[in-house]
Design an enzyme around this catalytic site. Structure first.
Site, PDB file in Angstrom:
ATOM      1  N   LYS A 111     -14.918  -1.066  -3.916  1.00  0.00           N
ATOM      2  CA  LYS A 111     -14.654   0.354  -3.734  1.00  0.00           C
ATOM      3  C   LYS A 111     -15.860   1.179  -4.190  1.00  0.00           C
ATOM      4  O   LYS A 111     -16.562   0.793  -5.124  1.00  0.00           O
ATOM      5  CB  LYS A 111     -13.450   0.785  -4.584  1.00  0.00           C
ATOM      6  CG  LYS A 111     -12.113   0.216  -4.177  1.00  0.00           C
ATOM      7  CD  LYS A 111     -11.038   0.688  -5.130  1.00  0.00           C
ATOM      8  CE  LYS A 111      -9.678   0.098  -4.793  1.00  0.00           C
ATOM      9  NZ  LYS A 111      -9.112   0.651  -3.559  1.00  0.00           N
TER      10      LYS A 111
ATOM     11  N   ARG B 209      -0.896  -6.009  -1.099  1.00  0.00           N
ATOM     12  CA  ARG B 209       0.087  -6.624  -0.204  1.00  0.00           C
ATOM     13  C   ARG B 209       0.172  -8.133  -0.422  1.00  0.00           C
ATOM     14  O   ARG B 209       1.210  -8.744  -0.167  1.00  0.00           O
ATOM     15  CB  ARG B 209      -0.243  -6.291   1.246  1.00  0.00           C
ATOM     16  CG  ARG B 209      -1.533  -6.894   1.769  1.00  0.00           C
ATOM     17  CD  ARG B 209      -2.032  -6.200   3.020  1.00  0.00           C
ATOM     18  NE  ARG B 209      -2.500  -4.854   2.741  1.00  0.00           N
ATOM     19  CZ  ARG B 209      -2.910  -3.990   3.659  1.00  0.00           C
ATOM     20  NH1 ARG B 209      -2.915  -4.341   4.925  1.00  0.00           N
ATOM     21  NH2 ARG B 209      -3.316  -2.789   3.323  1.00  0.00           N
TER      22      ARG B 209
END
Length: 466
Positions: free
Chosen positions: A245, A319
């Protein structure tokens, strides 16, 4: 700090250092009108002289020989009004105040939430305590608001803790504290997680030197006839892994466990309220870091459910941990699952920072959660589980990929999760409202505890139909 007390005294009758008088569109509410008559029209004259219209959150402090009065503009959202009032009162020197209750429960909740602070790492002076007396409120309403707020505050505290303090092990220790409220709490270490075959969860965790923990909680009061299973994302820090990120996106990633924090806060609230249903919670807690051991793009992972996943983005890690947690929840006998996670930036792009995206595999369960969120005052909006988008997750080497293309990212993430359960599932993507970047009506910058109130309303609703 604010303490709430129910009183039968009206604004005209009460004897406290400060009386809060509501104003709606330039008009005093009924108790304010009676008080103003008692004061020979002092309040209305002061409003006219000051040009005070009573817009939402607008205030006017008055002093007279009869006492001190704070005129305060009502918002359509009574919780927000309560929060703003609490923040205003914290700046004043009065130790006590009397407030007309109006809608007592949401007002009380707003007052408590608005007064929240997280300042344990700052030098500070003596903590001020303000006693608020709510006119014509029922004590049980205030007590319920206090217990719900305790759950929200704990979730906020957990999110606001720095990541060097709140590691996966520390989050597990926090969960263990719920044993004091009668919950059963089981914490699985890395060896036990591996023995279960949670390959997706372990892959995300393997790049960090802080080991993962799988947390399974059970609140099971005697005589419970309904059951609710909760799954929360527990990434105590997310660097993005090799799909690193940028700095501005990583700065708030201590809050990537806000879904797990909401599960813990809701379980605490349920236990304090003594809700008569069984609630189970599941949190796969770990860090997503970069190292020589970290998982890579192109890796193929075997999940707890037996499905294989090709990794196409290591920043789509939540996820993967949730896939194993959801499948485990169903293996434990879940009849319906409510899952909360700061899952995708796509949900924020679609709905902004104040609204959570809601996805559901079954309409009845969807409507129940939507109604609960409405009662709780937490904003959610349903998005479709568009089955055609499942094609985006196809992989040439595994059962599926962990991401699709850049379009419809929140939907493909929800579709991915739905692959791992057969029971009704509601997935709340709380990436927007879980962490506030600036102060707001119901609290300061930082963790919001979003989801705790909705879960408790869901649980309350299930007890009423049991």
């Amino acid at each position: 700090m604010i303490t709430l007390h129910a009183t039968e005294a009206t604004l005209a009758e009460g004897k406290v250092p400060l009386k809060v008088v509501w104003v709606r569109k330039g008009e005093l509410t009924p108790q304010g009108q009676v008080l103003d008559a008692h004061l020979d029209g002092f309040l209305r004259r002061a409003m006219a002289e000051a040009g005070f219209k009573g817009e939402a959150g607008e205030s006017l402090l008055l002093a007279s020989s009869e006492g001190n009065f704070l005129l305060f503009g009502l918002d359509e959202d009574i919780r927000a009004t309560g929060g703003r009032l609490a923040q205003m009162l914290s700046k004043l020197a009065f130790p006590e105040a009397l407030v007309e209750a109006l809608e007592a429960y949401p007002l009380a909740e707003g007052l408590l939430l608005g007064a929240y602070r997280f300042d344990r790492y700052k030098e500070k002076g003596e903590d001020k305590v303000l006693a608020l007396h709510l006119s014509r409120a029922r004590p049980e309403e205030l007590e319920r608001a206090r217990k719900v707020a305790e759950g929200v505050f704990w979730a906020r505290d957990l999110v606001n803790e720095p990541p060097n303090v709140l590691t996966p092990e520390a989050l597990a220790e926090a969960a263990l504290s719920l044993r004091a409220l009668g919950l059963t709490v089981e914490v699985l270490d890395e060896e036990a997680i591996r023995a279960l075959g949670m390959g997706a969860f372990l892959a995300v965790a393997q790049g960090s030197q802080n080991p993962p923990r799988f947390i399974h909680l059970r609140y099971a009061p005697e005589g419970a006839r309904e059951r609710l299973d909760l799954v929360g994302k527990g990434l105590t820090f997310d660097s993005g892994g090799y799909s690193l990120k940028p700095t501005e996106s990583m700065a708030t990633m201590k809050g990537d466990m806000a879904g797990g924090a909401a599960v813990l806060g809701a379980l605490k609230g349920a236990a304090l309220l003594g809700l008569p249903l069984e609630i189970r919670g599941y949190i796969a807690a770990c860090e997503n870091m970069v190292s020589g051991r970290a998982y890579r793009l192109g890796d193929v992972l075997k999940t707890f459910a037996g499905k294989t996943v090709e990794v196409m983005n290591t920043d789509a890690e939540g996820r993967l941990t949730l896939a194993d947690a959801l499948a485990y929840a169903e293996r434990q006998g879940a009849k319906r699952i409510l899952e909360l996670s700061t899952l995708t930036g796509s949900a924020v792009v679609a709905l902004g920072e104040e609204v959570a995206a809601l996805f559901a595999t079954e309409e009845t369960w969807q409507k129940r959660v939507e109604e609960a969120a409405r009662k709780a005052g937490e904003k959610v909006w349903p998005l479709p589980l568009e089955k055609a988008y499942r094609e985006k997750l196809k992989s040439p080497v595994a059962d599926m990929r962990n991401v699709g293309d850049r379009y419809g990212g929140a939907i493909t993430a929800a579709l991915f999760l739905a692959e791992f359960v057969t029971v009704p599932l509601v997935h709340l993507d709380i990436a927007g409202p879980a962490f506030a970047k600036k102060a707001h009506a119901l609290g300061p910058e930082g963790g919001t505890g979003f989801g705790v109130r909705t879960v408790l309303e869901v649980a309350q609703g299930l007890t009423e139909v049991a």
